[in-house]
Design a protein around this motif. Structure first.
Motif, mmCIF file in Angstrom:
data_model
loop_
_atom_site.group_PDB
_atom_site.id
_atom_site.type_symbol
_atom_site.label_atom_id
_atom_site.label_comp_id
_atom_site.label_asym_id
_atom_site.label_seq_id
_atom_site.Cartn_x
_atom_site.Cartn_y
_atom_site.Cartn_z
ATOM 1 N N PHE A 102 -6.683 -19.758 -16.155
ATOM 2 C CA PHE A 102 -6.653 -20.997 -16.938
ATOM 3 C C PHE A 102 -6.099 -20.780 -18.347
ATOM 4 O O PHE A 102 -6.026 -21.719 -19.132
ATOM 5 N N TYR A 103 -5.718 -19.557 -18.639
ATOM 6 C CA TYR A 103 -5.186 -19.261 -19.961
ATOM 7 C C TYR A 103 -3.760 -18.706 -19.833
ATOM 8 O O TYR A 103 -2.830 -19.445 -19.529
ATOM 9 N N ASP A 104 -3.580 -17.416 -20.052
ATOM 10 C CA ASP A 104 -2.232 -16.854 -20.131
ATOM 11 C C ASP A 104 -1.507 -16.805 -18.791
ATOM 12 O O ASP A 104 -0.273 -16.762 -18.758
ATOM 13 N N LEU A 105 -2.239 -16.820 -17.668
ATOM 14 C CA LEU A 105 -1.574 -16.798 -16.360
ATOM 15 C C LEU A 105 -1.248 -18.200 -15.845
ATOM 16 O O LEU A 105 -0.608 -18.340 -14.797
ATOM 17 N N TRP A 106 -1.696 -19.211 -16.553
ATOM 18 C CA TRP A 106 -1.436 -20.597 -16.144
ATOM 19 C C TRP A 106 0.076 -20.828 -16.048
ATOM 20 O O TRP A 106 0.829 -20.522 -16.962
#
Length: 345
Positions: free
Chosen positions: A94-98
């Motif tokens: 939900f953060y940098d891999l979004w």
């Protein structure tokens, strides 16, 4: 001083996220502090993630210790008046891999709303902490970008650096870490199709599931690489790991956008071995300097193969690069005395 160390874990899974907690406990005890450690289960499932996070929030540890040190999400939601974070990563999907191939979630209105709510909840625990440390510059950057939270980098050392030693520089490249798609051992297997030297590759580590190691083995068979690639898809003991690193020419660690340099990298550096990595490996690039203590290439099998051939085929190069490892770790202040000083300041 009384310390309470708290982190989440995935049941039956061991890795760097549990090691950093256990090793800090040992070092705090060595320095004369009292320590209790709590691991609470947490599974990154949208079905009940907020229920799990609420259970953390309901735990009031205010009178349990002088300081609380929290690590993995969502341990920072635990309540304590002197809460310190040694933050090692977000719930990354939900953060940098979004929006990346490694996210595993579709970009739908429902998922976007969930993501927004998760960030709001995370901000509560992050911003009420008295101090925020991270394990890398890249994680500090993510905190600044996504949560508007400033932090100090505190690089995590290995527990016992003396366990790792140099014995020889055999024409072998080793990669000792979990066998998972995002660790990208497949790039190394593909690279061995193009090597011209007598280099061999050893992949060693356990997988969460058997599917990824099976794919790696099929690639080896399909390309007739049985004499060049060995796959040890099982738990690797510390002694076996030390022996693999002691005799190899170099270690390889090619994760996608890793949260930190990763223990496999500094274990290799303690053994005076160069580290081969890629331009998109994230925190690994904070440790590895191209042509100094390892090689950094594009995540392309042919370029990786060229780096392997260079380190194996150039007389004296493996030793030259490997000997720079301890110096680089000293430059970055990667040691337990520094960690304890900062956490007790």
């Amino acid at each position: 001083m009384k310390f309470l160390l708290a982190s989440s874990y995935v049941p039956f899974i061991k890795g760097g996220g549990t090691a950093i907690v256990e090793w800090l406990e040992a070092k705090l005890l060595e320095h004369g502090h009292e320590v209790e450690t709590i691991f609470l289960p947490f599974v990154e499932s949208m079905d009940n993630m907020f229920d799990q996070m609420l259970s953390y929030r309901l735990l009031d540890l205010s009178h349990s210790a002088d300081r609380l040190v929290a690590f993995r999400p969502p341990a920072y939601l635990l309540r304590h008046p002197h809460k310190i974070l040694w933050f090692i990563h977000h719930v990354r999907a939900f953060y940098d891999l979004w929006g990346t191939d490694y996210c595993g979630l579709r970009d739908t209105p429902k998922n976007r709303a969930f993501r927004q709510r998760l960030m709001e909840v995370d901000n509560v625990g992050l911003r009420e902490s008295s101090q925020v440390f991270t394990n890398s510059e890249i994680v500090s950057s993510r905190l600044r970008t996504f949560n508007n939270v400033e932090s100090e980098v505190l690089y995590p050392p290995v527990l016992d650096s003396a366990r790792f030693y140099h014995q020889d520089y055999d024409p072998v490249i080793v990669c000792v870490c979990r066998m998972e798609h995002h660790k990208r051992q497949h790039l190394l297997v593909e690279a061995m199709r193009y090597t011209q030297s007598n280099a061999r590759l050893v992949l060693a580590g356990k997988s969460h599931s058997g599917s990824y190691p099976r794919k790696l083995k099929l690639t080896v068979l399909k390309n007739r690489l049985q004499n060049k690639v060995e796959i040890l898809d099982r738990w690797i003991s510390e002694d076996e790991k030390s022996q693999l690193l002691a005799n190899c020419a170099a270690a390889a660690y090619l994760p996608f956008d890793e949260d930190s340099y990763g223990y496999p990298s500094i274990e290799a550096q303690h053994a005076q071995k160069a580290v081969l990595t890629t331009t998109d490996s994230g925190g690994v690039l904070e440790l590895v300097q191209d042509g100094v203590n390892g090689f950094v290439t594009e995540p392309d099998p042919k370029q990786i193969a060229a780096a392997i051939d260079r380190v194996v085929g150039t007389p004296g190069l493996a030793a030259q690069l490997g000997q720079q490892g301890p110096r680089r770790m000293n430059d970055l202040n990667i040691n337990w005395d520094h960690v304890i000083r900062r956490l007790t300041a």
